[in-house]
Scaffold this motif. Structure first.
Motif, PDB file in Angstrom:
ATOM      1  N   GLN A  27      -1.354 -47.150 -51.253  1.00 26.70           N
ATOM      2  CA  GLN A  27      -0.918 -46.891 -51.746  1.00 26.70           C
ATOM      3  C   GLN A  27       0.635 -45.397 -51.299  1.00 26.70           C
ATOM      4  O   GLN A  27       1.152 -44.949 -51.812  1.00 26.70           O
ATOM      5  CB  GLN A  27      -1.824 -45.815 -52.633  1.00 26.70           C
ATOM      6  CG  GLN A  27      -3.016 -46.165 -53.146  1.00 26.70           C
ATOM      7  CD  GLN A  27      -3.892 -45.344 -53.611  1.00 26.70           C
ATOM      8  OE1 GLN A  27      -5.096 -44.858 -52.508  1.00 26.70           O
ATOM      9  NE2 GLN A  27      -4.974 -45.290 -54.942  1.00 26.70           N
ATOM     10  N   ALA A  28      -0.082 -45.231 -50.041  1.00 28.97           N
ATOM     11  CA  ALA A  28       1.762 -44.429 -49.374  1.00 28.97           C
ATOM     12  C   ALA A  28       3.124 -45.055 -49.353  1.00 28.97           C
ATOM     13  O   ALA A  28       3.523 -43.953 -49.657  1.00 28.97           O
ATOM     14  CB  ALA A  28       0.903 -44.308 -47.914  1.00 28.97           C
ATOM     15  N   ALA A  31       3.496 -45.181 -52.840  1.00 22.86           N
ATOM     16  CA  ALA A  31       4.446 -43.618 -53.670  1.00 22.86           C
ATOM     17  C   ALA A  31       6.010 -43.677 -53.052  1.00 22.86           C
ATOM     18  O   ALA A  31       6.486 -42.667 -53.337  1.00 22.86           O
ATOM     19  CB  ALA A  31       3.167 -42.464 -52.703  1.00 22.86           C
ATOM     20  N   ARG A  38       1.403 -39.649 -52.940  1.00 19.49           N
ATOM     21  CA  ARG A  38       0.025 -40.331 -52.863  1.00 19.49           C
ATOM     22  C   ARG A  38      -1.199 -40.206 -54.302  1.00 19.49           C
ATOM     23  O   ARG A  38      -1.280 -41.343 -54.810  1.00 19.49           O
ATOM     24  CB  ARG A  38      -0.031 -39.969 -51.212  1.00 19.49           C
ATOM     25  CG  ARG A  38      -1.282 -41.853 -51.715  1.00 19.49           C
ATOM     26  CD  ARG A  38      -1.785 -41.705 -49.640  1.00 19.49           C
ATOM     27  NE  ARG A  38      -3.062 -42.209 -50.056  1.00 19.49           N
ATOM     28  CZ  ARG A  38      -4.707 -42.505 -50.089  1.00 19.49           C
ATOM     29  NH1 ARG A  38      -4.535 -41.665 -50.286  1.00 19.49           N
ATOM     30  NH2 ARG A  38      -5.004 -43.461 -50.343  1.00 19.49           N
ATOM     31  N   THR A  42      -3.169 -42.675 -56.585  1.00 17.59           N
ATOM     32  CA  THR A  42      -4.697 -42.707 -56.740  1.00 17.59           C
ATOM     33  C   THR A  42      -5.135 -42.465 -58.416  1.00 17.59           C
ATOM     34  O   THR A  42      -5.782 -42.888 -58.231  1.00 17.59           O
ATOM     35  CB  THR A  42      -5.205 -41.314 -55.991  1.00 17.59           C
ATOM     36  OG1 THR A  42      -4.927 -42.017 -54.797  1.00 17.59           O
ATOM     37  CG2 THR A  42      -6.713 -41.696 -55.915  1.00 17.59           C
TER      38      THR A  42
END
Length: 122
Positions: A27-28, A31, A38, A42
């Motif tokens: 996810q990071a 992003a 992030r 999420t």
């Protein structure tokens, strides 16, 4: 090319998560590539980003190599009404949704008005 039909905001999140995992991205990293937080990734994946800005959604999809396409069905789906049917249909108390009879009556009145105008123009 596979495609998913997005009918609800959470469906977009599910499609994003599925593609992100296929690509092996965190996810990071997604992003960072999409230049969003992030937390937004999420929230989107959990179905909590109903108000996501369209430009941010596009950046996320672009970072995943995904696109958005828009399609119109050739005929209105059962239970849905065309724009012409809903344009001037009066609302009923039943969830404030126009009934088919209301739409039919409205379309009939519009057709009669149009015929009368056409005859006046002779």
């Amino acid at each position: 090319m596979p495609s998913d039909v997005i009918g609800l905001p959470r469906h977009l999140g599910q499609a994003v998560r599925k593609r992100r995992l296929q690509l092996g991205l965190s996810q990071a990293s997604l992003a960072e590539t999409a230049q969003v937080s992030r937390r937004l990734i999420t929230s989107l994946e959990m179905g909590d980003a109903d108000g996501i800005a369209f430009d941010k959604a596009l950046r996320i999809l672009e970072a995943l190599g995904m696109t958005i396409s828009i399609a119109w069905p050739s005929e209105p789906e059962e239970g849905r009404r065309s724009v012409a049917q809903t344009a001037h249909a009066p609302l009923t108390e039943d969830d404030r949704k126009p009934s088919y009879q209301d739409a039919y009556d409205d379309i009939t009145r519009a057709a009669l008005r149009q015929a009368a105008y056409a005859q006046e123009g002779r």
